[in-house]
Design a protein around this motif. Structure first.
Motif, mmCIF file in Angstrom:
data_model
loop_
_atom_site.group_PDB
_atom_site.id
_atom_site.type_symbol
_atom_site.label_atom_id
_atom_site.label_comp_id
_atom_site.label_asym_id
_atom_site.label_seq_id
_atom_site.Cartn_x
_atom_site.Cartn_y
_atom_site.Cartn_z
ATOM 1 N N SER A 225 40.132 -14.869 78.599
ATOM 2 C CA SER A 225 40.398 -15.071 80.504
ATOM 3 C C SER A 225 41.946 -15.512 80.471
ATOM 4 O O SER A 225 42.678 -16.075 81.413
ATOM 5 N N THR A 242 34.116 -14.689 81.944
ATOM 6 C CA THR A 242 34.360 -15.484 81.764
ATOM 7 C C THR A 242 34.621 -16.378 82.040
ATOM 8 O O THR A 242 32.529 -17.231 82.551
ATOM 9 N N PHE A 253 40.369 -16.547 89.730
ATOM 10 C CA PHE A 253 39.861 -15.125 88.399
ATOM 11 C C PHE A 253 39.729 -14.039 89.299
ATOM 12 O O PHE A 253 39.907 -12.354 88.586
ATOM 13 N N SER A 337 42.876 -19.541 77.150
ATOM 14 C CA SER A 337 42.259 -20.015 78.408
ATOM 15 C C SER A 337 41.494 -21.550 78.106
ATOM 16 O O SER A 337 41.209 -21.824 78.730
#
Length: 438
Positions: A225, A242, A253, A337
Motif C-alpha cells: 500500500s 490493503t 486509497f 505503508s
C-alpha cells in the motif's frame, strides 16, 4: 464507475490465527498446525460461506530468531510451504480460490510461473498468486543475501518479475495441444511462444513446459500500500489487499488505485480492492468485546515492543517509558505503508507506546471490528457502498472459532441484505471474482 453489486471476500488461513497471541487461546488446536485435514476444515468453512478465496501469507525463515522473546511467539516459527499446502487443499475443496504469497525477491521467475500454472491445472482454475516483496533480513540470509534489498529496488524487481511470469503463462495458445493420435500430432509448434527475455537482472528463454492453464493467467493479487506498491498493483494486479484504519483513508486509497489502473490503460472495475479486517463477533456487543479483551490480555509487553520493533524496521521502543508518548519514528527499509500507518495512528489518537503496541498487536495495521453480526454487517455495508472497498480480507484473530463466527453469523446477514452471494457464479476463480477471461 461500474462495479459489482456484491462484495468479494477473502480469508487469510493460518494455523493459529492472525493475532500475535492466538496460539495461547485455549480453543486453538496447536497440535494440528501441520495436519492437512485441519487446513481442509478451515478452507471448507470459508467455502461453505462462499468466500472468493482462501490465501496463505508466508515468510521463508524462522522469524525473529535473534529475539530473546522468540519463545513467546511460537506461532511465527512454523510455516508449511504454501505451494505444497495449496496443492494438497486443491482436491479437498471444490470452488474456493487458492492463493499463495510468493516473494519476487529470491527465487527465479520461471519456477514461480511453473508452480502457479501447475496449481491452476490441479485446482481446475482456482489458483492465485499474492505477489509480495521481502524486507525481513532473516529471510534474506536464507537465500544468500546479507540483507534485504532496498524498498525501491524490491518493487523495481517485482515489476520486471511479474512481466516475466505473466509472459510465461502465455507460452502456449489455448489450442496448441490437439493430442491427435490418428494423425500423430501432439502439438502445433507455431502456437508456442518463447519468451526470450533478457535484462540486467534476468535471462529467461521459455516457453513454460506446461499447457496454458484453465484461467489462462492465474489471478494476481498484490499486498503493498506504499506509493510503489499502489503503482505495481494498479498496473498488474486483479486484486489488492490493503490495511486501512479509517473510512476516509480507505476511500482515498480506493479512488487512487482505480484512477492509476485507468491511467495504465486498464478498466478500473476489473481491479478489486480488499480491505483487511479482524472481526470479533458476539451475540451481544459485550460478548464480542469480551472475546477481544481476553485475547488482548494474553499479549506479553515484551512481545508488544518486539512487534513495534519489527513494524518500524528496528526502532528500539524499550528505551522509552511504556506509558509515555510515542517518539518520532525515523524512515526505515521496512514496509513503508505499515510505518506510515503506525505514525498516523499514534499521532491521531495521542497513543502511549503501550496503547500503540496493543493496537498493533491486535491487527498489525488492519482494522479490528468488534460487534454483533448486524453491527459488523452495517460497518461493512458502509465501506462497500461508500466505495471504500470492493470486498474484505478477513483475518480471524484465532482459528477455527474466529472464522466460524464470521462465516456462520456475519455472512448470512450480508446475504440477507443481498450484499453477498449465496452461490458461486462460476467454476474458476476469475469467474467467481467477475474478472475477464484471458
Amino acid at each position: 464507475m461500474k462495479r459489482d453489486d456484491k462484495m468479494h471476500m477473502a480469508v487469510l488461513l493460518h494455523a493459529t490465527g492472525f493475532h500475535v497471541a492466538s496460539w495461547l487461546h485455549p480453543s486453538v488446536p496447536l497440535e494440528r498446525s501441520a495436519d492437512i485435514a485441519y487446513w481442509a476444515e478451515l478452507a471448507r468453512i470459508a467455502e461453505a460461506a462462499k468466500f472468493d478465496v482462501a490465501f496463505l501469507a508466508d515468510n521463508g525463515s524462522v522469524a525473529y530468531q535473534s529475539n530473546p522473546n522468540a519463545q513467546r511467539r511460537i506461532s511465527l516459527a512454523q510455516h508449511l510451504e504454501p505451494m505444497t499446502l495449496l496443492s494438497g487443499l486443491a482436491p479437498l475443496t471444490e470452488r474456493i480460490g487458492l492463493v499463495g504469497s510468493f516473494s519476487t525477491s529470491y527465487v527465479q521467475p520461471y519456477l514461480v510461473a511453473r508452480q502457479f500454472a501447475s496449481l491452476d491445472h490441479i485446482s481446475n482454475g482456482r489458483a492465485g498468486w499474492n505477489v509480495v516483496t521481502s524486507s525481513d533480513p532473516n529471510e534474506a540470509s536464507n537465500y544468500g543475501l546479507v540483507e534485504a534489498r532496498e524498498h525501491a529496488d524490491r518493487y523495481k524487481r517485482a515489476e520486471e518479475y511479474l512481466k516475466i511470469v505473466q509472459g510465461l503463462w502465455l507460452s502456449w495458445d489455448a489450442d496448441a495441444f490437439p493430442l491427435d493420435r490418428e494423425n500423430s500430432i501432439y502439438l502445433h509448434p507455431e502456437k508456442m511462444h518463447a519468451l526470450d527475455y533478457k535484462s540486467e537482472g534476468f535471462s529467461v528463454r521459455g516457453p513454460l513446459n506446461i499447457a496454458r492453464s484453465p484461467q489462462g493467467k492465474p489471478v494476481v493479487f498484490q499486498a503493498g500500500s506504499s506509493g510503489p506498491g499502489i503503482e505495481l498493483g494498479a498496473a498488474t494486479a486483479d486484486g489488492i489487499f490493503t490495511a486501512q484504519q479509517s473510512l476516509s483513508d480507505a476511500k482515498e486509497f480506493w479512488r487512487t488505485a482505480k484512477q492509476k489502473a485507468e491511467a495504465f490503460g486498464r478498466r478500473p472495475e476489473n481491479l478489486r480492492i480488499f480491505c483487511g479486517i479482524i472481526p470479533f463477533v458476539g451475540r451481544t456487543l459485550q460478548e464480542a468485546q469480551d472475546k477481544f479483551d481476553y485475547i488482548q490480555s494474553l499479549i506479553h509487553p515484551d512481545v508488544g515492543l518486539q512487534i513495534l520493533y519489527e513494524l518500524t524496521g528496528g526502532f528500539d521502543f524499550s528505551r522509552f517509558p511504556l506509558d509515555g508518548p510515542v517518539p518520532e519514528l525515523p524512515p526505515s527499509n521496512a514496509t513503508k505503508s505499515r510505518l506510515e500507518l503506525l505514525q498516523k495512528l499514534a499521532k491521531g489518537k495521542q497513543l502511549t507506546i503501550r496503547q500503540l503496541y496493543l493496537q498493533a498487536a491486535a491487527g498489525r495495521g488492519h482494522r479490528t471490528i468488534i460487534g454483533t453480526p448486524e453491527s459488523i454487517a452495517d460497518d461493512l455495508q458502509t465501506w462497500f457502498e461508500g466505495e471504500a472497498a470492493d470486498g474484505f480480507a478477513v483475518l480471524p484473530a484465532y482459528f477455527p472459532d474466529g472464522l466460524s463466527d464470521f462465516a456462520t453469523q456475519v455472512i448470512p446477514e450480508l446475504q440477507r441484505r443481498d450484499l453477498f452471494r449465496t452461490e458461486y457464479s462460476g467454476r474458476t476463480l476469475r469467474e467467481t471474482m467477475g474478472l475477464p477471461s484471458v
